[in-house]
Scaffold this motif. Structure first.
Motif, PDB file in Angstrom:
ATOM      1  N   VAL A  38       0.844  -1.200   0.000  1.00 32.57           N
ATOM      2  CA  VAL A  38       0.000   0.000   0.000  1.00 32.57           C
ATOM      3  C   VAL A  38       0.878   1.248   0.000  1.00 32.57           C
ATOM      4  N   GLU A 103      -6.616   5.276   0.412  1.00 37.81           N
ATOM      5  CA  GLU A 103      -5.891   4.001   0.430  1.00 37.81           C
ATOM      6  C   GLU A 103      -6.828   2.905   0.907  1.00 37.81           C
ATOM      7  N   PHE A 108      -9.204  -5.500  -0.634  1.00 31.13           N
ATOM      8  CA  PHE A 108     -10.365  -4.830  -1.239  1.00 31.13           C
ATOM      9  C   PHE A 108     -10.053  -4.211  -2.595  1.00 31.13           C
ATOM     10  N   TRP A 109      -8.834  -4.432  -3.084  1.00 31.47           N
ATOM     11  CA  TRP A 109      -8.460  -3.807  -4.366  1.00 31.47           C
ATOM     12  C   TRP A 109      -9.226  -4.417  -5.534  1.00 31.47           C
ATOM     13  N   ARG A 110      -9.410  -3.605  -6.558  1.00 27.64           N
ATOM     14  CA  ARG A 110      -9.950  -4.008  -7.866  1.00 27.64           C
ATOM     15  C   ARG A 110     -11.356  -4.576  -7.796  1.00 27.64           C
ATOM     16  N   MET A 114     -13.031   1.907  -4.496  1.00 26.61           N
ATOM     17  CA  MET A 114     -12.586   3.305  -4.396  1.00 26.61           C
ATOM     18  C   MET A 114     -13.295   4.174  -5.425  1.00 26.61           C
ATOM     19  N   PHE A 115     -13.642   3.599  -6.564  1.00 25.85           N
ATOM     20  CA  PHE A 115     -14.395   4.383  -7.554  1.00 25.85           C
ATOM     21  C   PHE A 115     -15.758   4.775  -6.965  1.00 25.85           C
ATOM     22  N   ILE A 143      -0.150   3.240 -11.166  1.00 31.43           N
ATOM     23  CA  ILE A 143      -1.119   3.018 -12.253  1.00 31.43           C
ATOM     24  C   ILE A 143      -2.553   2.950 -11.724  1.00 31.43           C
TER      25      ILE A 143
HETATM   26  C1  LIG Z   1      -5.489   3.304  -5.689  1.00 30.07           C
HETATM   27  C2  LIG Z   1      -6.497   2.387  -5.011  1.00 30.07           C
HETATM   28  C3  LIG Z   1      -7.185   3.109  -3.878  1.00 30.07           C
HETATM   29  C4  LIG Z   1      -7.529   1.956  -6.082  1.00 30.07           C
HETATM   30  O1  LIG Z   1      -8.622   1.350  -5.409  1.00 30.07           O
HETATM   31  P1  LIG Z   1      -9.536   0.215  -6.081  1.00 30.07           P
HETATM   32  O2  LIG Z   1     -10.809   0.120  -5.286  1.00 30.07           O
HETATM   33  O3  LIG Z   1      -8.735  -1.018  -6.247  1.00 30.07           O
HETATM   34  O4  LIG Z   1      -9.848   0.847  -7.496  1.00 30.07           O
HETATM   35  P2  LIG Z   1     -11.136   0.508  -8.358  1.00 30.07           P
HETATM   36  O5  LIG Z   1     -11.405  -0.974  -8.258  1.00 30.07           O
HETATM   37  O6  LIG Z   1     -12.249   1.434  -7.954  1.00 30.07           O
HETATM   38  O7  LIG Z   1     -10.634   0.813  -9.821  1.00 30.07           O
HETATM   39  C5  LIG Z   1     -10.702   2.082 -10.439  1.00 30.07           C
HETATM   40  C6  LIG Z   1     -10.077   1.983 -11.814  1.00 30.07           C
HETATM   41  O8  LIG Z   1      -8.667   1.749 -11.691  1.00 30.07           O
HETATM   42  C7  LIG Z   1      -8.308   0.513 -12.319  1.00 30.07           C
HETATM   43  N1  LIG Z   1      -7.308  -0.140 -11.494  1.00 30.07           N
HETATM   44  C8  LIG Z   1      -7.363  -0.380 -10.161  1.00 30.07           C
HETATM   45  N2  LIG Z   1      -6.242  -1.009  -9.757  1.00 30.07           N
HETATM   46  C9  LIG Z   1      -5.474  -1.170 -10.875  1.00 30.07           C
HETATM   47  C10 LIG Z   1      -4.206  -1.737 -11.109  1.00 30.07           C
HETATM   48  N3  LIG Z   1      -3.494  -2.286 -10.102  1.00 30.07           N
HETATM   49  N4  LIG Z   1      -3.714  -1.728 -12.373  1.00 30.07           N
HETATM   50  C11 LIG Z   1      -4.406  -1.162 -13.376  1.00 30.07           C
HETATM   51  N5  LIG Z   1      -5.644  -0.591 -13.219  1.00 30.07           N
HETATM   52  C12 LIG Z   1      -6.152  -0.610 -11.973  1.00 30.07           C
HETATM   53  C13 LIG Z   1      -9.593  -0.292 -12.356  1.00 30.07           C
HETATM   54  O9  LIG Z   1      -9.545  -1.278 -13.381  1.00 30.07           O
HETATM   55  C14 LIG Z   1     -10.604   0.791 -12.631  1.00 30.07           C
HETATM   56  O10 LIG Z   1     -10.599   1.210 -13.980  1.00 30.07           O
HETATM   57  P3  LIG Z   1     -11.626   0.571 -15.046  1.00 30.07           P
HETATM   58  O11 LIG Z   1     -12.981   0.755 -14.446  1.00 30.07           O
HETATM   59  O12 LIG Z   1     -11.387   1.356 -16.259  1.00 30.07           O
HETATM   60  O13 LIG Z   1     -11.272  -0.877 -15.159  1.00 30.07           O
HETATM   61  C15 LIG Z   1      -5.787   1.105  -4.453  1.00 30.07           C
HETATM   62  O14 LIG Z   1      -5.058   0.503  -5.508  1.00 30.07           O
HETATM   63  C16 LIG Z   1      -4.840   1.413  -3.298  1.00 30.07           C
HETATM   64  O15 LIG Z   1      -5.249   1.460  -2.138  1.00 30.07           O
HETATM   65  N6  LIG Z   1      -3.534   1.628  -3.619  1.00 30.07           N
HETATM   66  C17 LIG Z   1      -2.517   1.911  -2.583  1.00 30.07           C
HETATM   67  C18 LIG Z   1      -2.657   3.306  -1.985  1.00 30.07           C
HETATM   68  C19 LIG Z   1      -2.583   4.382  -3.048  1.00 30.07           C
HETATM   69  O16 LIG Z   1      -1.924   4.243  -4.061  1.00 30.07           O
HETATM   70  N7  LIG Z   1      -3.255   5.510  -2.799  1.00 30.07           N
HETATM   71  C20 LIG Z   1      -3.277   6.631  -3.722  1.00 30.07           C
HETATM   72  C21 LIG Z   1      -2.128   7.539  -3.548  1.00 30.07           C
HETATM   73  S1  LIG Z   1      -2.132   8.829  -4.799  1.00 30.07           S
END
Ligand SMILES: CC(C)(COP(=O)(O)OP(=O)(O)OC[C@H]1O[C@@H](n2cnc3c(N)ncnc32)[C@H](O)[C@@H]1OP(=O)(O)O)[C@@H](O)C(=O)NCCC(=O)NCCS
Length: 189
Positions: A38, A103, A108-110, A114-115, A143
């Motif tokens: 994360v 975060e 819970f990712w993907r 978060m969307f 990404i």
């Molecule tokens: C960033 C984060 C919050 C995304 O949350 P999530 O609930 O997994 O995202 P969603 O499922 O709502 O996806 C939103 C979009 O991003 C895309 N996406 C999500 N994770 C992805 C990945 N690892 N690689 C590529 N695309 C990704 C999804 O496919 C979706 O796009 P689409 O509808 O066109 O397919 C999560 O990855 C996270 O907690 N990351 C670590 C903390 C972080 O980076 N915070 C942000 C700091 S700027």
């Protein structure tokens, strides 16, 4: 709208509840903040002691008292588990703007969580809180965050070159923003 710094705004979507993050969430937030999968995404070392997370939550509480930050926990409605957190911070309320940060625990990712959360928060921020602009600054290699922002309608405004130093490297940060007018357009599509 009521004052969110007097009564914390609780929000809700189909799958999640957004509630004020408090010290009662220490253990679950430590499980997120101590996970390098994360924290590496936003260029920070993971917490290695729960005291670090405790201090972090104390700062959030102080910033709430100072009227500069709102921090929600993201609660999964089905089992009550805390999936992560989302914040509006770096606020400049005279200019009606704030930055969003978020975060999730990798469990819970993907799943679109978060969307869904972002949509709910933006609606409140633009319609109830009176913001005109929300900013976000992901690292160049984040990404998931970049994709999330673009899907939510944020526009890339520029590159902050080598703005961060992490893992022995200087990294660019992308500067994204969503205006209330952009958001109205996105919702019409
Ligand atoms: C960033 C984060 C919050 C995304 O949350 P999530 O609930 O997994 O995202 P969603 O499922 O709502 O996806 C939103 C979009 O991003 C895309 N996406 C999500 N994770 C992805 C990945 N690892 N690689 C590529 N695309 C990704 C999804 O496919 C979706 O796009 P689409 O509808 O066109 O397919 C999560 O990855 C996270 O907690 N990351 C670590 C903390 C972080 O980076 N915070 C942000 C700091 S700027």
């Amino acid at each position: 709208m009521g004052d969110p710094f007097t009564v914390f705004p609780e929000l809700e979507t189909e799958r999640i509840r957004l509630q004020q993050l408090t010290i009662g969430d220490l253990d679950v937030m430590y499980s997120i903040k101590s996970n390098p999968m994360v924290t590496n995404q936003y260029g920070r070392d993971p917490h290695t002691a729960i005291l670090q997370t405790e201090k972090w939550i104390e700062v959030i509480a102080e910033n709430y008292r100072d009227r500069s930050t709102l921090y929600w926990k993201i609660v999964n409605k089905i089992d009550g588990r805390v999936a992560g957190a989302i914040t509006l911070w770096n606020m400049d309320l005279e200019s009606h703007m704030a930055e969003v940060g978020y975060e999730l625990h990798p469990d819970f990712w993907r799943k679109g969580i978060m969307f869904e959360t972002m949509g709910c928060l933006l609606q409140w921020a633009f319609e109830d809180f009176g913001l005109n602009r929300v900013e976000a600054c992901p690292l160049e290699n984040n990404i998931a965050s970049i994709r999330l922002l673009e899907r939510a309608g944020f526009k890339l405004e520029g590159t902050l070159r080598e703005r961060a130093y992490f893992g022995g490297k200087f990294l660019d940060q992308y500067y994204y923003a969503l205006l209330k007018n952009d958001w109205v357009q996105v919702r019409r599509q």
